[in-house]
Design a protein around this motif. Structure first.
Motif, short mmCIF file in Angstrom:
data_model
loop_
_atom_site.label_atom_id
_atom_site.label_comp_id
_atom_site.label_asym_id
_atom_site.label_seq_id
_atom_site.Cartn_x
_atom_site.Cartn_y
_atom_site.Cartn_z
N MET A 59 0.84 -1.21 0.00
CA MET A 59 0.00 0.00 0.00
C MET A 59 0.87 1.25 0.00
SD MET A 59 -3.51 0.27 0.45
CE MET A 59 -4.06 1.35 1.73
N THR A 60 0.59 2.14 -0.91
CA THR A 60 1.31 3.41 -0.88
C THR A 60 0.55 4.39 0.01
OG1 THR A 60 0.16 3.98 -2.90
CG2 THR A 60 2.43 3.25 -3.13
N ALA A 61 1.28 5.21 0.71
CA ALA A 61 0.63 6.21 1.55
C ALA A 61 -0.12 7.19 0.66
CB ALA A 61 1.68 6.93 2.37
N LEU A 62 -1.21 7.72 1.19
CA LEU A 62 -1.98 8.70 0.43
C LEU A 62 -1.10 9.91 0.15
CD1 LEU A 62 -4.87 8.25 -0.42
CD2 LEU A 62 -5.57 9.83 1.38
N PHE A 63 -1.10 10.35 -1.09
CA PHE A 63 -0.23 11.46 -1.49
C PHE A 63 -1.04 12.74 -1.53
CE2 PHE A 63 1.39 13.99 -5.13
CZ PHE A 63 2.62 14.33 -4.59
N ALA A 64 -0.57 13.74 -0.82
CA ALA A 64 -1.28 15.03 -0.83
C ALA A 64 -0.87 15.78 -2.09
CB ALA A 64 -0.91 15.83 0.42
N ARG A 99 -7.44 18.98 -8.15
CA ARG A 99 -8.07 17.80 -7.55
C ARG A 99 -7.81 16.57 -8.43
NH1 ARG A 99 -12.17 21.89 -5.77
NH2 ARG A 99 -12.94 22.01 -7.90
N ARG A 106 5.80 11.56 -8.63
CA ARG A 106 4.35 11.79 -8.52
C ARG A 106 3.88 12.96 -9.36
NH1 ARG A 106 2.32 8.11 -4.37
NH2 ARG A 106 3.77 8.17 -2.64
N VAL A 147 0.84 11.25 -10.51
CA VAL A 147 -0.54 11.48 -10.05
C VAL A 147 -0.98 12.88 -10.44
CG1 VAL A 147 -0.41 9.85 -8.14
CG2 VAL A 147 0.19 12.22 -7.74
#
Ligand SMILES: Nc1ncnc2c1ncn2[C@@H]1O[C@H](COP(=O)(O)OP(=O)(O)OP(=O)(O)O)[C@@H](O)[C@H]1O
Ligand SMILES: [Mg+2]
Length: 231
Positions: free
Chosen positions: A1-6, A31, A67, A141
């Motif tokens: 699992m990758t940490a949620l990226f802000a 967004r 990212r 992302v």
């Protein structure tokens, strides 16, 4: 699992370079799943804003290049690399040359037939698509593109916009500086209008047309479709 990226965002960001304030109190939070067109007159601060989001300006937060991918205004590669080698450079942040993302990025930008062509011996529009494919090969992302359609013919520009909207549909946050307001109106989900370093509109493109017209010193027309017209 990758940490949620802000996702990178600007909050009341003021940018001054060489003693001149180029962005005044700008707030903009892209967004995931949204394609935003960044519009405004020459010198309004669009490049400054996108570079600030990319974390490339003093006082901004550097980003993780795995990212966030950025293609600069007029970006060209002067080296005698092949198109495929240029697209491969997009994998540098990951430390690999994974064929999957490279081949997908070339296919998405219609470059498969040009893979072995030298980047300095193809057309301006083809080279631009190679730079865009390089960014896509990173599988970011967030995709930050400064005038991606500038060198593209009308059919290629529409294809590019369809691709950017599709990438947003897959969950990417896409921000593109666009002078082609008609393309922004047709394809983007959100428009940010900059004038003199300030955000003068932020919302659904159709709702921003009047502000865009005012920023350009033009008028908004609606027949046969919403567009800008000379005064
Ligand atoms: N390094 C810098 N130092 C001082 N002023 C700068 C610098 N870079 C840009 N500017 C100025 O900041 C303003 C905004 O520039 P920016 O490149 O962000 O405009 P832009 O909206 O991208 O314009 P264009 O549509 O022509 O690309 C311009 O007036 C420009 O002259
Ligand atoms: Mg610019």
């Amino acid at each position: 699992m990758t940490a949620l990226f802000a996702l990178p965002a600007l909050r009341c960001q003021t940018i001054a370079l060489s003693g001149r304030t180029l962005l005044h109190d700008v707030s903009f939070a892209p967004r995931a799943g949204e394609f935003t067109a960044l519009c405004g007159p020459n010198g309004a601060g669009k490049t400054t804003l996108i570079r600030a989001l990319a974390g490339l300006l003093p006082g901004t937060t550097p980003n993780d290049p795995r990212r966030v991918a950025y293609v600069a205004q007029g970006a060209r590669s002067a080296w005698g690399l092949t198109v495929r080698q240029v697209v491969e450079l997009g994998r540098i942040p990951h430390g690999d040359t994974a064929a999957g993302p490279i081949e997908r990025a070339m296919a998405a930008w219609g470059l498969t037939g040009l893979r072995d062509a030298r980047i300095d011996r193809i057309s301006g529009g083809e080279a631009r698509r190679a730079m865009l494919a390089r960014a896509l090969a990173t599988e970011p992302v967030m995709l930050l593109l400064d005038e991606p359609t500038a060198d593209l013919d009308p059919a290629a520009a529409h294809a590019a916009m369809r691709l950017l909207r599709a990438l947003a549909g897959q969950g990417m946050a896409v921000v593109a500086v666009l002078h082609a307001i008609d393309l922004a109106l047709e394809y983007a989900q959100r428009m940010l209008v900059l004038q003199d370093g300030r955000v003068v509109a932020d919302g659904a493109p159709g709702d921003c047309l009047a502000a865009a017209a005012a920023a350009f010193g033009m008028r908004a027309g609606s027949d046969p479709a919403p567009r800008l017209l000379p005064l």
